[in-house]
Design an enzyme around this catalytic site. Structure first.
Site, PDB file in Angstrom:
ATOM      1  N   GLU A 107      -6.399   6.043  -2.918  1.00  0.00           N
ATOM      2  CA  GLU A 107      -7.300   4.984  -2.484  1.00  0.00           C
ATOM      3  C   GLU A 107      -6.885   3.669  -3.151  1.00  0.00           C
ATOM      4  O   GLU A 107      -6.685   3.629  -4.372  1.00  0.00           O
ATOM      5  CB  GLU A 107      -8.739   5.344  -2.885  1.00  0.00           C
ATOM      6  CG  GLU A 107      -9.771   4.578  -2.104  1.00  0.00           C
ATOM      7  CD  GLU A 107     -11.184   4.996  -2.486  1.00  0.00           C
ATOM      8  OE1 GLU A 107     -12.104   4.222  -2.236  1.00  0.00           O
ATOM      9  OE2 GLU A 107     -11.349   6.080  -3.072  1.00  0.00           O
TER      10      GLU A 107
ATOM     11  N   ILE B 158       0.866  -1.176   0.000  1.00  0.00           N
ATOM     12  CA  ILE B 158       0.000   0.000   0.000  1.00  0.00           C
ATOM     13  C   ILE B 158       0.904   1.228   0.000  1.00  0.00           C
ATOM     14  O   ILE B 158       1.875   1.300   0.757  1.00  0.00           O
ATOM     15  CB  ILE B 158      -0.936  -0.022   1.231  1.00  0.00           C
ATOM     16  CG1 ILE B 158      -1.933  -1.169   1.053  1.00  0.00           C
ATOM     17  CG2 ILE B 158      -1.643   1.311   1.415  1.00  0.00           C
ATOM     18  CD1 ILE B 158      -2.795  -1.438   2.251  1.00  0.00           C
TER      19      ILE B 158
ATOM     20  N   GLN C 269      -4.736 -12.221 -20.173  1.00  0.00           N
ATOM     21  CA  GLN C 269      -5.229 -10.924 -20.665  1.00  0.00           C
ATOM     22  C   GLN C 269      -4.402  -9.772 -20.109  1.00  0.00           C
ATOM     23  O   GLN C 269      -4.159  -8.781 -20.801  1.00  0.00           O
ATOM     24  CB  GLN C 269      -6.709 -10.737 -20.297  1.00  0.00           C
ATOM     25  CG  GLN C 269      -7.621 -11.705 -21.009  1.00  0.00           C
ATOM     26  CD  GLN C 269      -7.472 -11.634 -22.524  1.00  0.00           C
ATOM     27  OE1 GLN C 269      -7.420 -10.552 -23.101  1.00  0.00           O
ATOM     28  NE2 GLN C 269      -7.389 -12.779 -23.167  1.00  0.00           N
TER      29      GLN C 269
ATOM     30  N   HIS D 110      -4.721  -4.400 -11.937  1.00  0.00           N
ATOM     31  CA  HIS D 110      -5.409  -5.105 -10.857  1.00  0.00           C
ATOM     32  C   HIS D 110      -6.261  -6.211 -11.489  1.00  0.00           C
ATOM     33  O   HIS D 110      -6.926  -5.978 -12.501  1.00  0.00           O
ATOM     34  CB  HIS D 110      -6.282  -4.131 -10.067  1.00  0.00           C
ATOM     35  CG  HIS D 110      -6.966  -4.779  -8.909  1.00  0.00           C
ATOM     36  ND1 HIS D 110      -6.296  -5.132  -7.755  1.00  0.00           N
ATOM     37  CD2 HIS D 110      -8.249  -5.176  -8.736  1.00  0.00           C
ATOM     38  CE1 HIS D 110      -7.138  -5.713  -6.922  1.00  0.00           C
ATOM     39  NE2 HIS D 110      -8.329  -5.752  -7.491  1.00  0.00           N
TER      40      HIS D 110
HETATM   41  C1  GAR Z   1      -1.125  -9.822 -11.195  1.00  0.00           C
HETATM   42  O1  GAR Z   1      -2.210 -10.691 -11.386  1.00  0.00           O
HETATM   43  C2  GAR Z   1      -1.601  -8.432 -10.839  1.00  0.00           C
HETATM   44  O2  GAR Z   1      -2.799  -8.086 -11.496  1.00  0.00           O
HETATM   45  C3  GAR Z   1      -1.808  -8.551  -9.356  1.00  0.00           C
HETATM   46  O3  GAR Z   1      -0.738  -9.323  -8.900  1.00  0.00           O
HETATM   47  C4  GAR Z   1      -0.321 -10.214  -9.949  1.00  0.00           C
HETATM   48  C5  GAR Z   1       1.151 -10.035 -10.147  1.00  0.00           C
HETATM   49  O4  GAR Z   1       1.660 -10.972 -11.046  1.00  0.00           O
HETATM   50  N1  GAR Z   1      -1.835  -7.257  -8.730  1.00  0.00           N
HETATM   51  C6  GAR Z   1      -2.612  -6.941  -7.697  1.00  0.00           C
HETATM   52  O5  GAR Z   1      -3.353  -7.728  -7.145  1.00  0.00           O
HETATM   53  C7  GAR Z   1      -2.517  -5.478  -7.261  1.00  0.00           C
HETATM   54  N2  GAR Z   1      -3.587  -5.126  -6.403  1.00  0.00           N
HETATM   55  P1  GAR Z   1       3.063 -10.742 -11.749  1.00  0.00           P
HETATM   56  O6  GAR Z   1       4.067 -10.441 -10.621  1.00  0.00           O
HETATM   57  O7  GAR Z   1       3.362 -12.043 -12.396  1.00  0.00           O
HETATM   58  O8  GAR Z   1       2.929  -9.606 -12.704  1.00  0.00           O
END
Ligand code: GAR
EC number: 2.1.2.2
Length: 210
Positions: A140, A89, A170, A106
């Site tokens: 936020e 955060i 995706q 996200h």
């Molecule tokens: C991804 O799915 C991203 O959308 C999520 O963490 C994963 C990271 O994967 N992010 C969140 O949840 C942020 N709130 P990665 O390290 O393989 O890119």
């Protein structure tokens, strides 16, 4: 050349997708992780991308860590700061320093399901469509002007893991495209909403069941 700094906390597959997209007019100035053991750091290092591990556990407070991190990033003079699975955060002071030039991805169709366990929550709610969102970061958590979204079906037999994998595919398309669009100036923030300079395809639709 526009400079991109990418923040990660773990595997970094979205960071990899952005690097591999080879976005014209942009260079990856650095990949930074708050976890020294993040697998994505090794991947970036092996490709000659400057990396930095800044362990948040070594700092007494979130404010102190974010201030040091922001100074390091500012020193790299980035045009764009990309959060790619950066699981901390951010303090409002940090967010304000990079306002308008910081994107996040996200794994939900925001504003639904901010926070953690997005896929499990979507399945439990019986959704038929899930997805991911690229957005400008505001103070936020998992909010802020939406830049791009992609949707996928939720199948009856899905677990959180199978749905996450479908959404992640995706994410790997959506995030590089959104970063490319930012770098080329394809969209602008107007009164707190993202507006594209070109017309968008109004016939696009995902129906489940089809
Ligand atoms: C991804 O799915 C991203 O959308 C999520 O963490 C994963 C990271 O994967 N992010 C969140 O949840 C942020 N709130 P990665 O390290 O393989 O890119």
């Amino acid at each position: 050349m526009k400079k991109i700094v990418i923040l990660i906390s773990g595997r970094g597959s979205n960071m990899q997708a952005i690097v591999e997209a080879g976005i014209p007019g942009a260079e990856i100035a650095a990949v930074i992780s708050n976890r020294p053991d993040a697998a994505g750091l090794i991947w970036a290092n092996e490709r000659g991308i400057p990396t930095l591990a800044l362990d948040h556990k070594a700092y007494a407070s979130r404010d102190e860590f974010d201030a040091v991190l922001a100074d390091k990033i500012e020193g790299m003079q980035p045009d764009l700061l990309v959060l790619a699975g950066y699981m901390r955060i951010l303090t409002p002071v940090f967010v304000n320093r990079f306002a308008g030039r910081m994107l996040n991805i996200h794994p939900s169709l925001l504003p639904a399901y901010p926070g953690l366990h997005t896929h499990q929550r979507a399945i439990e709610d019986g959704l038929k469509i899930a997805g991911c969102t690229v957005h400008f970061v505001t103070a936020e958590l998992d909010h802020g002007p939406v830049v791009a979204q992609a949707a996928v079906p939720v199948l009856d037999e899905d677990s959180a893991d199978t749905l996450a994998a479908r959404v992640l595919k995706q994410e790997h398309q959506l995030y590089p495209a959104a970063v490319r669009a930012f770098i080329s100036g394809d969209f602008a923030l107007v009164a707190g909403r993202v507006r594209y300079a070109r017309p968008l395809d109004e016939s696009a639709a995902l129906r489940v069941p089809g």
